[in-house]
Design a protein around this motif. Sequence first.
Motif, PDB file in Angstrom:
ATOM      1  N   LEU A   1       2.837  -4.404  -9.993  1.00 13.73           N
ATOM      2  CA  LEU A   1       3.770  -5.528 -10.093  1.00 13.73           C
ATOM      3  C   LEU A   1       5.001  -5.268  -9.227  1.00 13.73           C
ATOM      4  O   LEU A   1       5.466  -6.157  -8.495  1.00 13.73           O
ATOM      5  N   VAL A   2       5.510  -4.046  -9.279  1.00 10.19           N
ATOM      6  CA  VAL A   2       6.674  -3.672  -8.477  1.00 10.19           C
ATOM      7  C   VAL A   2       6.315  -3.675  -6.994  1.00 10.19           C
ATOM      8  O   VAL A   2       7.067  -4.200  -6.162  1.00 10.19           O
ATOM      9  N   ARG A   3       5.174  -3.092  -6.642  1.00 16.99           N
ATOM     10  CA  ARG A   3       4.760  -3.023  -5.237  1.00 16.99           C
ATOM     11  C   ARG A   3       4.638  -4.413  -4.631  1.00 16.99           C
ATOM     12  O   ARG A   3       5.106  -4.662  -3.519  1.00 16.99           O
ATOM     13  N   VAL A   4       4.009  -5.312  -5.362  1.00 16.14           N
ATOM     14  CA  VAL A   4       3.821  -6.673  -4.850  1.00 16.14           C
ATOM     15  C   VAL A   4       5.156  -7.411  -4.788  1.00 16.14           C
ATOM     16  O   VAL A   4       5.396  -8.196  -3.861  1.00 16.14           O
ATOM     17  N   GLY A   5       6.033  -7.149  -5.754  1.00 16.03           N
ATOM     18  CA  GLY A   5       7.348  -7.778  -5.717  1.00 16.03           C
ATOM     19  C   GLY A   5       8.129  -7.399  -4.464  1.00 16.03           C
ATOM     20  O   GLY A   5       8.732  -8.251  -3.806  1.00 16.03           O
ATOM     21  N   ILE A   6       8.105  -6.108  -4.107  1.00 16.31           N
ATOM     22  CA  ILE A   6       8.776  -5.639  -2.892  1.00 16.31           C
ATOM     23  C   ILE A   6       8.097  -6.227  -1.654  1.00 16.31           C
ATOM     24  O   ILE A   6       8.763  -6.682  -0.709  1.00 16.31           O
TER      25      ILE A   6
ATOM     26  N   SER B   1       2.597 -22.185  -1.733  1.00 16.38           N
ATOM     27  CA  SER B   1       1.188 -22.327  -2.098  1.00 16.38           C
ATOM     28  C   SER B   1       0.285 -21.269  -1.483  1.00 16.38           C
ATOM     29  O   SER B   1      -0.787 -20.973  -2.019  1.00 16.38           O
ATOM     30  N   VAL B   2       0.703 -20.670  -0.361  1.00 17.06           N
ATOM     31  CA  VAL B   2      -0.144 -19.697   0.329  1.00 17.06           C
ATOM     32  C   VAL B   2      -0.037 -18.309  -0.302  1.00 17.06           C
ATOM     33  O   VAL B   2      -1.055 -17.648  -0.561  1.00 17.06           O
ATOM     34  N   VAL B   3       1.176 -17.869  -0.567  1.00 17.66           N
ATOM     35  CA  VAL B   3       1.400 -16.505  -1.023  1.00 17.66           C
ATOM     36  C   VAL B   3       0.817 -16.217  -2.415  1.00 17.66           C
ATOM     37  O   VAL B   3       0.238 -15.143  -2.624  1.00 17.66           O
TER      38      VAL B   3
ATOM     39  N   ILE C   1       0.824  -1.216   0.000  1.00 16.23           N
ATOM     40  CA  ILE C   1       0.000   0.000   0.000  1.00 16.23           C
ATOM     41  C   ILE C   1       0.854   1.260   0.000  1.00 16.23           C
ATOM     42  O   ILE C   1       0.574   2.230  -0.726  1.00 16.23           O
ATOM     43  N   TYR C   2       1.919   1.247   0.792  1.00 10.18           N
ATOM     44  CA  TYR C   2       2.687   2.480   0.998  1.00 10.18           C
ATOM     45  C   TYR C   2       3.981   2.558   0.191  1.00 10.18           C
ATOM     46  O   TYR C   2       4.634   3.605   0.195  1.00 10.18           O
ATOM     47  N   TYR C   3       4.355   1.490  -0.493  1.00 10.45           N
ATOM     48  CA  TYR C   3       5.582   1.579  -1.286  1.00 10.45           C
ATOM     49  C   TYR C   3       5.379   2.594  -2.412  1.00 10.45           C
ATOM     50  O   TYR C   3       4.372   2.557  -3.120  1.00 10.45           O
ATOM     51  N   PRO C   4       6.332   3.529  -2.590  1.00 13.42           N
ATOM     52  CA  PRO C   4       6.144   4.639  -3.543  1.00 13.42           C
ATOM     53  C   PRO C   4       6.308   4.236  -5.005  1.00 13.42           C
ATOM     54  O   PRO C   4       7.289   4.572  -5.659  1.00 13.42           O
ATOM     55  N   SER C   5       5.340   3.496  -5.510  1.00 10.39           N
ATOM     56  CA  SER C   5       5.351   3.127  -6.923  1.00 10.39           C
ATOM     57  C   SER C   5       3.912   2.933  -7.382  1.00 10.39           C
ATOM     58  O   SER C   5       3.082   2.384  -6.647  1.00 10.39           O
TER      59      SER C   5
ATOM     60  N   VAL D   1      -2.642 -12.914  -5.987  1.00 17.02           N
ATOM     61  CA  VAL D   1      -3.674 -12.860  -7.032  1.00 17.02           C
ATOM     62  C   VAL D   1      -4.905 -12.107  -6.544  1.00 17.02           C
ATOM     63  O   VAL D   1      -5.480 -11.288  -7.277  1.00 17.02           O
ATOM     64  N   LEU D   2      -5.316 -12.353  -5.322  1.00 13.27           N
ATOM     65  CA  LEU D   2      -6.479 -11.637  -4.763  1.00 13.27           C
ATOM     66  C   LEU D   2      -6.200 -10.144  -4.671  1.00 13.27           C
ATOM     67  O   LEU D   2      -7.076  -9.316  -4.959  1.00 13.27           O
ATOM     68  N   TYR D   3      -4.974  -9.776  -4.285  1.00 10.96           N
ATOM     69  CA  TYR D   3      -4.611  -8.356  -4.208  1.00 10.96           C
ATOM     70  C   TYR D   3      -4.673  -7.713  -5.588  1.00 10.96           C
ATOM     71  O   TYR D   3      -5.222  -6.622  -5.760  1.00 10.96           O
ATOM     72  N   TRP D   4      -4.103  -8.386  -6.592  1.00  8.84           N
ATOM     73  CA  TRP D   4      -4.121  -7.842  -7.948  1.00  8.84           C
ATOM     74  C   TRP D   4      -5.545  -7.719  -8.481  1.00  8.84           C
ATOM     75  O   TRP D   4      -5.859  -6.758  -9.196  1.00  8.84           O
TER      76      TRP D   4
END
Length: 271
Positions: free
Chosen positions: A35-40, A67-69, A27-31, A74-77
């Motif tokens: 895709l980048v936010r979720v990667g971080i 298997s969990v992450v 949520i708070y990563y400055p991008s 996907v739900l976040y995206w």
Amino acid sequence: MNQKAKDLFKITLIYLLALVVAVVTAIYYPSENALVRVGIADFVATIVVFIFSIIYKNSSIYDPYWSVVPVSIVLYWMINSGSILEMDPLKFIMAGLIIIWGIRLTVNWLLRWNNLEDEDWRYKDIKNKTGIFYWPVSFLGIHLMPTIWVFMGLVPVYYTLYSPDEITQFIAVFAIAITVFAIWLEATADNQLRRHLITRTNKDERMKKGVWAIIPYPNYVGEMLFWWGLYLFALAFNTENWWTIFGPLSITLLFLFISIPMMKKRLANKK
């Protein structure tokens, strides 16, 4: 409450903490790029789990991560990509298959897992070989690299969910068929292997029945096919997404050159 239930509660709390930290990071990563936010966020969550692996002196705390992450990502995206109610049904089908895959694989881990004292034999071998360097090796090889592999495998999913393009029907049908077959094959192989381990009369007796008699390492084959199925969903929405092939390809190479050779070596040593 038995020991397994107590330890499962601890594992659940660890992953809930990792999830909260990951969501806050996303949520708070400055991008502006999801895709980048979720990667971080994925990287930060891996660090959280790794810290508890050190605390409990057991790298298998990371095992359910695979298997969990992906389900959480996907739900976040899906939520972040826009109005869920306006999404193409094919995107819901893909997400539903990922959720089914994640739940089944997590349940399979739970059925094999005993408690926090239970650690994967591969990690024990690595610990014996690396000595005082084990934890840096564990972070890079057991925690971080699988996180990167799975995230790369999810890149086609990202472009599927964020794609506004028209669907190529025959690719869509092929994607569904491959993914469903992959989940079935992996589930069947895992169930047959679990029954074999319970009923075998000799602990060194190898599994040679059912799908195991037809396909070598069918559980691994099913897992590889699953990620290729997700890649086909990306192509179904836009064939220009072909370049995301590095996702399923990296996971395939992981199984072909690391997981399967390690299993072959273990079986050969037993024989």
